[in-house]
Design an enzyme around this catalytic site. Sequence first.
Site, PDB file in Angstrom:
ATOM      1  N   SER A   3       0.831  -1.213   0.000  1.00  0.00           N
ATOM      2  CA  SER A   3       0.000   0.000   0.000  1.00  0.00           C
ATOM      3  C   SER A   3       0.858   1.252   0.000  1.00  0.00           C
ATOM      4  CB  SER A   3      -0.896  -0.008   1.248  1.00  0.00           C
ATOM      5  OG  SER A   3      -1.469   1.257   1.454  1.00  0.00           O
ATOM      6  N   TYR A  39      -1.603  -0.972  10.833  1.00  0.00           N
ATOM      7  CA  TYR A  39      -1.941  -1.567   9.516  1.00  0.00           C
ATOM      8  C   TYR A  39      -0.801  -1.275   8.530  1.00  0.00           C
ATOM      9  CZ  TYR A  39      -3.511  -1.631   4.765  1.00  0.00           C
ATOM     10  OH  TYR A  39      -3.565  -1.842   3.410  1.00  0.00           O
ATOM     11  N   LYS A  42       2.170  -3.798   6.520  1.00  0.00           N
ATOM     12  CA  LYS A  42       2.472  -3.818   5.081  1.00  0.00           C
ATOM     13  C   LYS A  42       3.978  -3.658   4.884  1.00  0.00           C
ATOM     14  CE  LYS A  42      -1.563  -4.399   3.209  1.00  0.00           C
ATOM     15  NZ  LYS A  42      -1.861  -5.681   2.542  1.00  0.00           N
TER      16      LYS A  42
HETATM   17  C1  WQD Z   1      -9.425   9.710   1.065  1.00  0.00           C
HETATM   18  C2  WQD Z   1      -9.674  11.212   1.236  1.00  0.00           C
HETATM   19  C3  WQD Z   1      -9.983  11.859   3.530  1.00  0.00           C
HETATM   20  C4  WQD Z   1     -13.753   9.678   4.060  1.00  0.00           C
HETATM   21  C5  WQD Z   1      -6.869   4.773   3.100  1.00  0.00           C
HETATM   22  C6  WQD Z   1      -5.877   4.004   3.890  1.00  0.00           C
HETATM   23  C7  WQD Z   1      -4.827   3.438   2.982  1.00  0.00           C
HETATM   24  C8  WQD Z   1      -5.460   2.684   1.834  1.00  0.00           C
HETATM   25  C9  WQD Z   1      -6.501   3.519   1.108  1.00  0.00           C
HETATM   26  C10 WQD Z   1      -5.371   0.337   2.265  1.00  0.00           C
HETATM   27  C11 WQD Z   1      -8.928  11.800   2.436  1.00  0.00           C
HETATM   28  C12 WQD Z   1     -11.255  12.107   2.722  1.00  0.00           C
HETATM   29  C13 WQD Z   1     -12.593  10.203   3.516  1.00  0.00           C
HETATM   30  C14 WQD Z   1     -14.819  10.547   4.435  1.00  0.00           C
HETATM   31  C15 WQD Z   1     -13.489  12.420   3.704  1.00  0.00           C
HETATM   32  N1  WQD Z   1      -6.067   1.484   2.279  1.00  0.00           N
HETATM   33  N2  WQD Z   1     -12.478  11.544   3.345  1.00  0.00           N
HETATM   34  N3  WQD Z   1     -14.648  11.902   4.250  1.00  0.00           N
HETATM   35  O1  WQD Z   1      -7.083   7.763   3.928  1.00  0.00           O
HETATM   36  O2  WQD Z   1      -6.240   8.140   1.538  1.00  0.00           O
HETATM   37  O3  WQD Z   1      -6.233   5.855   2.489  1.00  0.00           O
HETATM   38  O4  WQD Z   1      -7.442   3.956   2.089  1.00  0.00           O
HETATM   39  O5  WQD Z   1      -4.249   0.171   1.901  1.00  0.00           O
HETATM   40  O6  WQD Z   1      -4.048   2.561   3.746  1.00  0.00           O
HETATM   41  O7  WQD Z   1      -5.229   4.899   4.773  1.00  0.00           O
HETATM   42  O8  WQD Z   1      -8.396   6.926   1.917  1.00  0.00           O
HETATM   43  O9  WQD Z   1     -10.778   7.039   1.326  1.00  0.00           O
HETATM   44  O10 WQD Z   1     -10.138   7.096   3.793  1.00  0.00           O
HETATM   45  O11 WQD Z   1      -9.667   9.080   2.336  1.00  0.00           O
HETATM   46  O12 WQD Z   1     -13.365  13.659   3.555  1.00  0.00           O
HETATM   47  O13 WQD Z   1     -15.898  10.124   4.946  1.00  0.00           O
HETATM   48  O14 WQD Z   1     -11.051  11.430   1.507  1.00  0.00           O
HETATM   49  O15 WQD Z   1      -9.755  12.932   4.448  1.00  0.00           O
HETATM   50  O16 WQD Z   1      -8.543  13.130   2.098  1.00  0.00           O
HETATM   51  P1  WQD Z   1      -6.947   7.288   2.526  1.00  0.00           P
HETATM   52  P2  WQD Z   1      -9.814   7.475   2.381  1.00  0.00           P
END
Ligand code: WQD
Length: 337
Positions: free
Chosen positions: A125, A149, A153
């Site tokens: 990841s 997590y 990885k």
């Molecule tokens: C994306 C953007 C949030 C939800 C995560 C894991 C990473 C990988 C991918 C496994 C950010 C914003 C999100 C919401 C929001 N998973 N957001 N409201 O955090 O980039 O990565 O998933 O490997 O390990 O950390 O993905 O989709 O949670 O967030 O504003 O309800 O959307 O702040 O900017 P992230 P995400």
Amino acid sequence: MKRILVTGGTGYIGSHTCVELIQAGYEVIIMDNLYNSSIAVLDRIEQIAGTKPKFYRTDLLDKEGLERIFAENEIDAVIHFAGYKAVGESVQIPMTYYENNIAGSLNLYRAMDNAGVKKLVFSSSATVYGDPESVPIREDFKTHTTNPYGSTKLMNEMILADICTSDPEWSVLLLRYFNPIGAHRSGLLGEVPNGIPNNLVPYIARVANGTLDYLRVWGNDYPTPDGTGVRDYIHVVDLAKGHIKAVEYAFGHPGCERINLGTGNGYSVLEVLHAYEKACGRELPYRIMDRRPGDIAECWADTEKAERLLGWKAQYNIDDMCEDSWRFTVNNPDGIK
Ligand code: WQD
């Protein structure tokens, strides 16, 4: 016909990869404990690809079960998706994450080595980069994890690199996914999160189908064009196709390679929301909230190495991703049962 064992093959990325493997002419065996997926996914894979993979309901912590799979099948390579993957949960129950994702994976690697199966594609990841010094992110950037997590990885990457150093017969591809979203165009496979989604697009999908009231936008004061977080969203089918290229590469190249799988484009939260509005045909309510602890401002991939080494480049755009996600959501209001 080469035979590929896919651990976690009934999961979101795993199931899409099994479809692409079958369609590329591979025989697929799935091992999954069904903790975070449904056995009904096997029928969906068959509906799309015409073949139902052989299935073992086995847990990574079941050493005998793992040995049995390798004893009963001539396996040529393994794609390893199985693992717990919720960042927030990993902070709450780190021992469970280390036991499953590290000890469990070691059981798999040992069973592979005992059976002389030494080609592996590992589901890593972009989270291993932590908060990058700059973007786009290249594979030689420093790694730094901020939650258990992400640490599991990175530790798996280190373990596998050391295995390759110890035995030059091993071929390992460490694929660093950016933000996988979307669903198979058929509407038969897609992401089915447990409970309230943490990730952006599954949450937006629930707002779009009315099961959640509005999107909470975690911060609009980041140093980005519209102030909201920017990420490299990649269509899950593009990601699956990248795994086919990685398996092919493993058959021809011993050693260990770290490769980014992203599009090289960054989209903000609000840009994704507006793309989803186009896909579902209605305005989606949102509220600006405080930043989510641990979030970074922006993250997107340098895709040069994947293009050069694997001859792979993402093809789908953000509209495709949202349209395919929405179609799956409409067709499967209660997920895949
Ligand atoms: C994306 C953007 C949030 C939800 C995560 C894991 C990473 C990988 C991918 C496994 C950010 C914003 C999100 C919401 C929001 N998973 N957001 N409201 O955090 O980039 O990565 O998933 O490997 O390990 O950390 O993905 O989709 O949670 O967030 O504003 O309800 O959307 O702040 O900017 P992230 P995400």
